[in-house]
Design a protein around this motif. Structure first.
Motif, mmCIF file in Angstrom:
data_model
loop_
_atom_site.group_PDB
_atom_site.id
_atom_site.type_symbol
_atom_site.label_atom_id
_atom_site.label_comp_id
_atom_site.label_asym_id
_atom_site.label_seq_id
_atom_site.Cartn_x
_atom_site.Cartn_y
_atom_site.Cartn_z
ATOM 1 N N ASP A 144 16.231 -17.692 -1.715
ATOM 2 C CA ASP A 144 15.817 -16.294 -1.556
ATOM 3 C C ASP A 144 15.229 -15.791 -2.871
ATOM 4 O OD1 ASP A 144 15.479 -13.657 -1.002
ATOM 5 O OD2 ASP A 144 17.483 -13.346 -0.157
ATOM 6 N N GLU A 145 13.912 -15.793 -2.940
ATOM 7 C CA GLU A 145 13.205 -15.369 -4.152
ATOM 8 C C GLU A 145 13.833 -15.984 -5.399
ATOM 9 O OE1 GLU A 145 12.128 -11.307 -4.278
ATOM 10 O OE2 GLU A 145 12.485 -11.006 -2.146
ATOM 11 N N SER A 159 15.773 -11.077 3.400
ATOM 12 C CA SER A 159 17.098 -11.498 2.940
ATOM 13 C C SER A 159 18.133 -11.333 4.032
ATOM 14 C CB SER A 159 17.515 -10.680 1.721
ATOM 15 O OG SER A 159 16.605 -10.872 0.685
ATOM 16 N N GLN A 168 18.472 -14.624 -5.630
ATOM 17 C CA GLN A 168 17.409 -14.122 -6.493
ATOM 18 C C GLN A 168 17.800 -14.074 -7.969
ATOM 19 O OE1 GLN A 168 15.720 -10.596 -4.927
ATOM 20 N NE2 GLN A 168 14.990 -9.860 -6.887
HETATM 21 MG MG LIG Z 1 15.580 -9.841 -0.517
#
Ligand SMILES: [Mg+2]
Ligand SMILES: Nc1ncnc2c1ncn2[C@@H]1O[C@H](COP(=O)(O)OP(=O)(O)OP(=O)(O)O)[C@@H](O)[C@H]1O
Lengths: 307, 338, 466
Positions: B183-184, B51, B101
Motif C-alpha cells: 500500500d503505497e 487502502s 505506507q
Molecule cells: Mg491509502
C-alpha cells in the motif's frame, strides 16, 4: 541511557539541597521560637535550652551545622518535643510501618490499575470499560479520608470482617492499603486505558495484526510497553502523592508510622521532627524517581540508547 | 484473461464506516481479481478507497466503526470474510503479506528488528529459534540490508526510513507468501530511495513468482512495474485494463483526466498538465449516480440518475461508464477546451 | 480568539485566515463538547455548585455556625421550631421569646414539664459498668427522651442522642475514651400546651393546658412547635444537624464557598506563575530556557504537600498563606505545558509577521503567543481546580483548617473531618459525613469530567489521554 541517568543522578543532590534549605529557613524564619508555645519558662532555662540546641548561634552557623550534621552523619538533630529522643531514632522506629503500607498499596494500585486499564482499553465502550472508568472517576474524586472511614464502617463495624484500626498482622493491612491504593489505581487505570487506546491505533499494531499474531500476543508483546510509558511517567508524581496520602491513611487507621508522627509533630510545632520527616520524604521521592527513570529507559529503547 | 484460477478474487465488496457525521460509504461494490504471478496496480485519488479495499482483504478494518455489508473475498476459492479467526490468522502474514505506507511508524519502536522478524517466521513456518533467526538474516540480506547479522538486533529508530521499509519488506517476504499487497510503499520516502525500493519489490516478485497488488498514486510507477491496472474512483472501480492499453487508450473519463494530470514522457511536447477540477465525492450516502459525474466533462443526463455498472467492451476491457471514450476522441476533447 | 491582537497595525501582515480558523476552532470545540454528555453534565453541575456556593448566604436556611445545642445529630428532614423559648415565662415579665416572634401577639406551644433526673453512669474500658440513680442502682436505663447531655469528667459537655444504656454494653463512642461520666438525662414529662400573649415584649396573659397561670416552667429543649398568632412557624433541617447542632445543609453550602474559593484563587495563582514562566522559557529559548526548565525539573522532585504543611505550621493558616502555598505547588506542570505550546507556536508565520512589524518581545508573548495557548490552559486549569480543592480538604482533614483573621473556616474538608470524627459505630449519624463528602465528590467529579471533555473537544488528537 548512561548520559540520561548521569543527568538524573546529578540532579539528586541539588533537589535535596533545595529541599533542605527551603525547609531550614522556613522553620528558622518563622515567627516565634521553638519553645514559644510552651509554658513560660525561666529565662535561664530558656537560654540553656537555646544553647543546647545551638539556637543562640547566628543563622548561617546554624545552617552550616545542620547541613554538616546531615551530610556527614546523616543526623537530623534532636526532637524539640520528645526531649529524650533524636529525630533519627523516631524515624527509624516508625519507618517500617510506613514502608510496608506504602509498598502494599503500590502493589495493589498497580495490580488493580493495570488490570482494569488494559482490559478497558482493549474492550473500549464495553460494559467493563464503562464500569471500570466510572469507578476510577469515583476513585479520583472521593478523597481517601472519605473512603477510609466508609470502608471501616462497612467492613469493620457493620460486617465485622476486618479490624477497625491498628497494625498487627495481615488483617490490619487490608483496609489501609486499599484506601491508600484506590486513587492511584484509578489514575493508573485511566492512564493505562488511554495509553492502550492510543497504542492500538498505531500503525505498528496494524502491522502486528497483518502478521497474523493473536490478540493476546499483540496486546502483551506489542501494545503493552507503549501503553505503559505514560503510567511510568506518572509513577514519580504518583509516589509523591502516595506519601502525602499515607499521612491521612495512617491517621484514620491508627497506624504508628512516619505519617501520623509527621502530622502530630506538625500540629505540635516540633520543628526538627517535621523537617526531618520532610527530608526523609524528599530522599524517598528522589530515589523512587530515579528508579522510575531507569524503568522508563528500560521500557523505551529510544531513551535507553539516547536517541 | 489468464486461464488459471485467480489467487484473489474480490466480488461486490462494500465497506461502510459509522462516524459522528454519518455513515461513510468508503467502498461501494468493488470487484477485481489478481492472477497467479501477476502484478496488479490499484490507482486513484486520495480517499477513493484503495487502502480500505485492501485492508478488508485481510480483515484489518476496525469493526466498529467499520462494517462489511456485502461482498466476497476469495483467496484460492475460500472466502476470507467467512473464515474462522485462526484460519484468517494463518493467511495474514503467511499466505498474504502487506506492506504499509509509512515505514517510520509501521515497525514497533519497542522491539528489536530480530524479534519482529522471527515472530512472523515462527508463526508461519516450521523454523524455530536459531533457524528462524538465520532465516531472518537471510531475508534481510535479500532486501539489501548491509551486514544483516550485525544489524538484526537493532531497534527501528537506528535505521533510516528507506532501511526500515526494506525491513518491512523482509518481514512481509520472510514467510514466502503467495500474494504481497503493498500500500503505497514509497510515498513516505525520498525520491531516490523510492526507485530503489520499487526495484527491490519488482525483483523479489519476479524471483519468487509471487502475485503483487501495488497501491499507488504514481502512474509512472504503474507503467514500469505492473501488468494490469485497476482504476478506482469514489469507492468504486471505474476501469480495469492491461497497463499499456490503459495509457494508450483510456476508456473512462476519470482515467483520462488522471493521465492528463501527471507529467508523462510520452506526452506531446508543450502540452500543459490539467488538474482535475472539483472535489472528490464525500461518500456520505449510497451512490445513486456515477460518482464522477459532477466532475466529468462528458456528463450526460443518465449519468446523474443511474450508476453505470462495470461492463466489458467488445474487446473485453472493463469500464464503468455510459459514454466511454473511443480511441482518438481523447485528443479532440483536449482541443475543445478554451 | 486565537488571533487577538486588537488594534495593532502589526496584524496587517498576519493572515486573516488565522482569525477565521481560530473562531471555527472554538465553535468546533463547543460543538464537540456539547456531544459529550458526561462533560455537559459536569458543566451544569459545576455551574449549579458554583452558584449555590456563591449565594450561600442567601440560600442557606440557617446560620452555618450557630449551634442548636439541644438539637444535636438530628437526621435529615428533622423539623424544629427554630427557637429556644426561655424555660420560664412569668406574667408581667419580659416575654423572652426569640426575635422571629417578637412581633407576635400570642404564642402557643407544646413543651414538656421540667422533670430532670440525674443519673450517674460509670464507664470502664469503654463499657457501661454501673448506672446509678440517686439512691438506687440500675442495670438499664431506657428513655424516649429527646436528648441527653453528658458531662465528661474533664468538664466537657458532650451532646448525645442515645436511647438506652445498659450495664455491660459498649459505651457511647463519645464517652468511651473516658473512665467516668455523669449523664444528665432529660426524662419525658407530660406534654403541656402553653399559651402566652405579649404586649410590648411583656407577657400579659399565660395559660397552661388552658388554665391561667402566674408562672410556667417547662423544658426548653423539648419545645415541639411554636405557633404565633395562629400561624405555624417551623423550619426543617433538610439534611439534619451535626454533633454540634449545626444545620448540615447550611454548613455544606458555606463549606463549598470556601473550598471553591481556595480552588479558584490558588489555581489562578498557579496559572499566572505557570503561564508567564512557561511563556518566557519557551519564547526566549536557549540557555534561559535550559536554566528555567532545569529549575522546574529540580522543583518537581520535591514533596510539595509537606512543604505546604510546613509553611502552614510556621506561617499560620491564614487563607492568603494557603492561596500562595497551594498556587506555588501547582504551577510547575502549567509552566511545562505552556512552554511546549509556545515552542511550537513561535515558529508560526503570524509571529514572524508581528516581529517584522516591530512588535516587541512582550507584545508578542502576551499579545500573540499566550492567547494562542488558551485551549490547553483552559483544559489544565479545569483539571487543577479539583486537584487544589482536594489538597485543601486534605489539609483541613489533618487538622490544618484555613483561617481568616483568626477565625477557622469550615471547608468541605473540615466538614468531612468532623463527620469522620463523629461517626458512630453503627453509622447512625452517617449523614454528617455523607452530605459534605457527596457535595465535594460530586463537584470534583463534575470538574474532572468537564476537564476531560474540554480536552477531548479542544484537542481531538489528545483524545483519551489523561
Ligand atoms: Mg491509502
Ligand atoms: N476508520 C475509518 N473511519 C471512518 N472513515 C474511514 C476510516 N478509514 C477510512 N475511512 C474513509 O474511507 C475512505 C477511503 O479511505 P482510504 O484510506 O481507502 O483511501 P485511499 O484511497 O487509500 O487514500 P490514500 O491515497 O490517501 O491512502 C476515505 O474517505 C476515508 O475517510
Amino acid at each position: 541511557m548512561g548520559q540520561f541517568l548521569a543527568k538524573r543522578l546529578l540532579q539528586v543532590p541539588v533537589v535535596l539541597w533545595v529541599l533542605v534549605t527551603i525547609s531550614f529557613f522556613m522553620v528558622r524564619l518563622a515567627p516565634g521560637g521553638p519553645f514559644s508555645g510552651e509554658k513560660r519558662m525561666p529565662k535561664e532555662i530558656e537560654q540553656a535550652m537555646m544553647a543546647k540546641y545551638h539556637l543562640d548561634e547566628s543563622l548561617p552557623r546554624q545552617y552550616a551545622r545542620f547541613l554538616w550534621d546531615l551530610v556527614a552523619h546523616g543526623d537530623l538533630g534532636p526532637s524539640y518535643k520528645h526531649k529524650t529522643r533524636t529525630v533519627n531514632e523516631i524515624i527509624a522506629h516508625k519507618l517500617p510501618y510506613s514502608l510496608t503500607l506504602g509498598g502494599l498499596a503500590t502493589v495493589l494500585a498497580l495490580w488493580l490499575g493495570l488490570g482494569a486499564g488494559i482490559v478497558a482499553g482493549i474492550r473500549q465502550n464495553s460494559r467493563f470499560d464503562y464500569a471500570s472508568m466510572a469507578i476510577a472517576m469515583v476513585g479520583l474524586s472521593v478523597p481517601a479520608f472519605v473512603v477510609g472511614p466508609l470502608l471501616q464502617l462497612a467492613f469493620s463495624m457493620k460486617l465485622g470482617w476486618l479490624p477497625v484500626s491498628g497494625w498487627d498482622g495481615l488483617g490490619h493491612m487490608v483496609l489501609p492499603s486499599l484506601t491508600l491504593a484506590l486513587p492511584f489505581a484509578a489514575r493508573i487505570a485511566r492512564l493505562t486505558r488511554a495509553g492502550m487506546l492510543e497504542v492500538i491505533h498505531q500503525d505498528y499494531i496494524r502491522t502486528a495484526w497483518a502478521k497474523g499474531l493473536s490478540e493476546r500476543v499483540i496486546v502483551l508483546r506489542h501494545a503493552l510497553r507503549g501503553a505503559l510509558l505514560p503510567v511510568v511517567s506518572f509513577l514519580g508524581p504518583g509516589i509523591a502523592a502516595m506519601l502525602t496520602g499515607s499521612l491521612v491513611v495512617e491517621r484514620i487507621f491508627g497506624i504508628p508510622g512516619v505519617g501520623s508522627e509527621f502530622v502530630e509533630s506538625a500540629l505540635n510545632r516540633d520543628y526538627t521532627l517535621v523537617m526531618g520527616t520532610v527530608i526523609l520524604y524528599g530522599v524517598l521521592l528522589v530515589v523512587m524517581n530515579l528508579l522510575v527513570d531507569i524503568v522508563y529507559g528500560f521500557l523505551d529503547p529510544r531513551i535507553r540508547y539516547g536517541a | 484473461m489468464s486461464e488459471s484460477a485467480p489467487v484473489l478474487q474480490v466480488e461486490d465488496l462494500r465497506v461502510h464506516f459509522k462516524t459522528d457525521e454519518g455513515k461513510v460509504h468508503a467502498v461501494n461494490g468493488v470487484s477485481f481479481h489478481v492472477n497467479e504471478g501477476e502484478s496488479l496496480a490499484i490507482v486513484g485519488e486520495s480517499g477513493c478507497g484503495k487502502s480500505v479495499t485492501n485492508m478488508a482483504v485481510l480483515r484489518l478494518i476496525p469493526m466498529p466503526p467499520g462494517e462489511i455489508p456485502t461482498g466476497r473475498i476469495l483467496y484460492r476459492g475460500r472466502d476470507l470474510l467467512n473464515m474462522r479467526n485462526d484460519e484468517i490468522r494463518a493467511v495474514r502474514g503467511g499466505r498474504i503479506s502487506m506492506i504499509f505506507q509509512d515505514p517510520m511508524t509501521s515497525l514497533n519502536p519497542f522491539l528489536r528488528i530480530s524479534r519482529q522478524l522471527t515472530e512472523s517466521i515462527e508463526l508461519h513456518t516450521p523454523l524455530r529459534g536459531e533457524a528462524a533467526r538465520a532465516r531472518a538474516i537471510e531475508v534481510l540480506a535479500q532486501v539489501g540490508i548491509p551486514e544483516p547479522a550485525a544489524r538484526i538486533d537493532s531497534y527501528p529508530h537506528e535505521f533510516s526510513g528507506g532501511m526500515r521499509q526494506r525491513v518491512m519488506i523482509a518481514m512481509a517476504l520472510s514467510t514466502d507468501p503467495d500474494l504481497l499487497i503493498a500500500d503505497e510503499p514509497t510515498t513516505a520516502l525520498d525520491v531516490t530511495i523510492q526507485a530503489q525500493i520499487l526495484q527491490l519489490i519488482r525483483r523479489l516478485q519476479r524471483e519468487r513468482g509471487m502475485s503483487l497488488v501495488l497501491i499507488t498514486h504514481d502512474l509512472a510507477v504503474v507503467a514500469g512495474l505492473c501488468t494490469r491496472v485497476v482504476v478506482m474512483y469514489g469507492g468504486t472501480v471505474v476501469e480495469v485494463a492491461p497497463v499499456d492499453d490503459l495509457f494508450a487508450d483510456p476508456r473512462h473519463p476519470y482515467t483520462l483526466a488522471l493521465l492528463r494530470s501527471v507529467p508523462r514522457l510520452d506526452a506531446p511536447p508543450g502540452r500543459a498538465l490539467e488538474p482535475i477540477e472539483g472535489l472528490p465525492p464525500k461518500l456520505m450516502s449510497e451512490p445513486r449516480n456515477c460518482p464522477f459525474a459532477p466532475r466529468c466533462r462528458f456528463v450526460r443526463d443518465r449519468c446523474l440518475h443511474e450508476a453505470p455498472p462495470l461492463e466489458a467492451d467488445a474487446d473485453g476491457r472493463l469500464r464503468a461508464c455510459f459514454v466511454p471514450i473511443r480511441a482518438g476522441q481523447a485528443v479532440d476533447a483536449a482541443e475543445e477546451r478554451p | 480568539m486565537s488571533e487577538p491582537a486588537r488594534g495593532e497595525t502589526a496584524l496587517a501582515a498576519a493572515p486573516t485566515a488565522e482569525r477565521i480558523k481560530g473562531t471555527s476552532l472554538w465553535a468546533d470545540a463547543w460543538r464537540r463538547l456539547k456531544k459529550n454528555r458526561m462533560a455537559m453534565a459536569g458543566l451544569w453541575i459545576t455551574a449549579v455548585m458554583s452558584l449555590l456556593s456563591a449565594f450561600a448566604p442567601a440560600i442557606a436556611p440557617f446560620d452555618a455556625t450557630y449551634k442548636y445545642e439541644w438539637l444535636v445529630t438530628r437526621p435529615p428532614g428533622f423539623t424544629h421550631p427554630d427557637v429556644l423559648v426561655k424555660n420560664e415565662l412569668r406574667l408581667g415579665h419580659a416575654a423572652g421569646v426569640p426575635d422571629s416572634y417578637a412581633n407576635a401577639r400570642s404564642l402557643r406551644f407544646e413543651a414538656r414539664d421540667v422533670r430532670r433526673t440525674k443519673y450517674r453512669v460509670f464507664i470502664e474500658d469503654g463499657r457501661v459498668d454501673r448506672i446509678l440513680r440517686p439512691g438506687e442502682r440500675r442495670d438499664a436505663l431506657e428513655a424516649t427522651g429527646e436528648s441527653y447531655l453528658a458531662f465528661r469528667r474533664d468538664g466537657v459537655l458532650v451532646p448525645l442522642a442515645v436511647d438506652s444504656l445498659r450495664s455491660g454494653a459498649p459505651a457511647p463512642a463519645a464517652l468511651a475514651a473516658r473512665r467516668v461520666a455523669i449523664v444528665f438525662l432529660c426524662t419525658p414529662g407530660e406534654p403541656v400546651v402553653i399559651e402566652a400573649t405579649q404586649e410590648e415584649g411583656r407577657v400579659v396573659s399565660l395559660t397552661r393546658n388552658g388554665r391561667p397561670e402566674e408562672r410556667v416552667e417547662f423544658d426548653g429543649r423539648s419545645v415541639r412547635r411554636v405557633l404565633a398568632d395562629g400561624e405555624e412557624q417551623a423550619r426543617t433541617h433538610l439534611l439534619g444537624t451535626d454533633g454540634g447542632g449545626r444545620d448540615v445543609l447550611s454548613r455544606t453550602l458555606y463549606g463549598g464557598r470556601i473550598s471553591l474559593l481556595v480552588g479558584l484563587v490558588a489555581t489562578l495563582v498557579s496559572l499566572i506563575i505557570g503561564v508567564v514562566y512557561g511563556a518566557v522559557s519557551g519564547y526566549f529559548g536557549g540557555w534561559l530556557d535550559m536554566a528555567l526548565m532545569a529549575i522546574v525539573d529540580v522543583l518537581y522532585g520535591i514533596p510539595y504537600m509537606f512543604l505546604v504543611i510546613l509553611l502552614m505550621v510556621t506561617f499560620g493558616r491564614d487563607i492568603v498563606v494557603l492561596f500562595v502555598a497551594l498556587g506555588a505547588v501547582q504551577w510547575l506542570t502549567m509552566a511545562r505545558i505552556v512552554r511546549g505550546q509556545i515552542l511550537s507556536l513561535k515558529q508560526k508565520e503570524f509571529v514572524e509577521a508581528a516581529r517584522m512589524s516591530g512588535t516587541g518581545h512582550l507584545g508578542i508573548v502576551f499579545g500573540h503567543l499566550i492567547p494562542n495557548t488558551l485551549g490547553v490552559v483552559i483544559v489544565y486549569t479545569t483539571l487543577t481546580v479539583p486537584a487544589v480543592i482536594l489538597q485543601e480538604s486534605f489539609l483541613a482533614f489533618i487538622g490544618l483548617t484555613v483561617e481568616y483573621q483568626g477565625r477557622s473556616l469550615a471547608s468541605w474538608g473540615a466538614l468531612v473531618n468532623d463527620g469522620v470524627r463523629a461517626l458512630s459505630s453503627d453509622g447512625g449519624n452517617s449523614w454528617v459525613l455523607l452530605v459534605p463528602s457527596l457535595a465535594m465528590a460530586v463537584t470534583l467529579f463534575s470538574l474532572n469530567f468537564l476537564g476531560d471533555g474540554l480536552r477531548d473537544a479542544l484537542d481531538p488528537q489528545q483524545r483519551g489521554r489523561t
